[in-house]
Design an enzyme around this catalytic site. Structure first.
Site, short mmCIF file in Angstrom:
data_model
loop_
_atom_site.label_atom_id
_atom_site.label_comp_id
_atom_site.label_asym_id
_atom_site.label_seq_id
_atom_site.Cartn_x
_atom_site.Cartn_y
_atom_site.Cartn_z
N GLU A 79 0.82 3.99 1.83
CA GLU A 79 1.33 4.44 3.12
C GLU A 79 2.52 3.59 3.55
O GLU A 79 3.53 4.12 4.05
CB GLU A 79 0.23 4.36 4.19
CG GLU A 79 -1.04 5.12 3.87
CD GLU A 79 -2.09 4.26 3.15
OE1 GLU A 79 -3.28 4.49 3.41
OE2 GLU A 79 -1.73 3.36 2.37
N HIS A 89 0.82 -1.21 0.00
CA HIS A 89 0.00 0.00 0.00
C HIS A 89 0.86 1.26 0.00
O HIS A 89 2.02 1.26 0.41
CB HIS A 89 -0.93 -0.02 1.21
CG HIS A 89 -2.05 -1.01 1.04
ND1 HIS A 89 -3.06 -1.13 1.96
CD2 HIS A 89 -2.31 -1.92 0.07
CE1 HIS A 89 -3.91 -2.06 1.55
NE2 HIS A 89 -3.46 -2.56 0.41
#
Length: 198
Positions: free
Chosen positions: A89, A87
């Site tokens: 992040e 992901h």
């Protein structure tokens, strides 16, 4: 490209500026389902960026033209065990770690509300604020709310940000034009308007 009029409200505030950078990071995404970008910021300085995509060395879904997890017919509830994407992040946190950049006390701007795994990573990295653009909106709305509550439980502030239309219009205008070409100005320094401009 026309210059903005005096008093135009086209200039993004700081949160909008960093969210625009997160959206730009998402253009590097190789995910076919949810292209996502993230930017880690402290004291109005970008510390790291990330986007979702396959781990280094693995094929990208965008190159293969199909979602790896969906091709395997893995259910929504088991998707994290089969999705090969990292992901946005998590990639931003990993980039900061690789470069030796401390991110404690920083804000994460992300185009999608974080999943539970990214929430745990951000909490462990001591991120203090999360600003997101879109809700995750999975088929399991109860789980989505648990994820958002986990951010608050970890002591991080959580804010949803909607970019103003005039900010998006200005960004779109600048992305589609020669950005830094000199504009004609009057002797008093005001932008000159060509005929037909308001």
């Amino acid at each position: 490209m026309p210059a903005p009029s005096p008093g135009d409200n086209h200039r993004p505030d700081w949160d909008e500026y960093f969210m625009l950078l997160a959206k730009l990071a998402a253009t590097r995404s190789t995910c076919l389902s949810r292209p996502t970008g993230a930017v880690i910021v402290r004291d109005r300085q970008v510390l790291a960026t990330g986007y979702n995509g396959s781990m280094p060395g693995a094929p990208h879904c965008s190159e293969e033209g199909t979602c790896f997890r969906r091709r395997l017919r893995v259910s929504e509830t088991d998707k994290y065990g089969a999705c090969r994407a990292i992901h946005a992040e998590a990639n931003a946190i990993a980039q900061a770690a690789r470069m030796g950049v401390a991110i404690a006390g920083a804000t994460v701007y992300t185009t999608l509300s974080p999943c539970f795994i990214c929430t745990k990573l951000m909490a462990s990295a001591r991120i203090t604020r999360v600003v997101y653009e879109y809700e995750y909106e999975s088929p399991d709305q109860e789980r989505d709310q648990v994820w958002l509550q986990a951010i608050k439980d970890a002591g991080m502030s959580l804010e949803q940000l909607t970019l103003r239309p005039e900010v998006l219009a200005r960004a779109d205008e600048l992305l589609h034009a020669v950005t830094s070409v000199r504009r004609p100005l009057s002797v008093d320094g005001w932008p000159l308007r060509s005929e037909g401009e308001g």
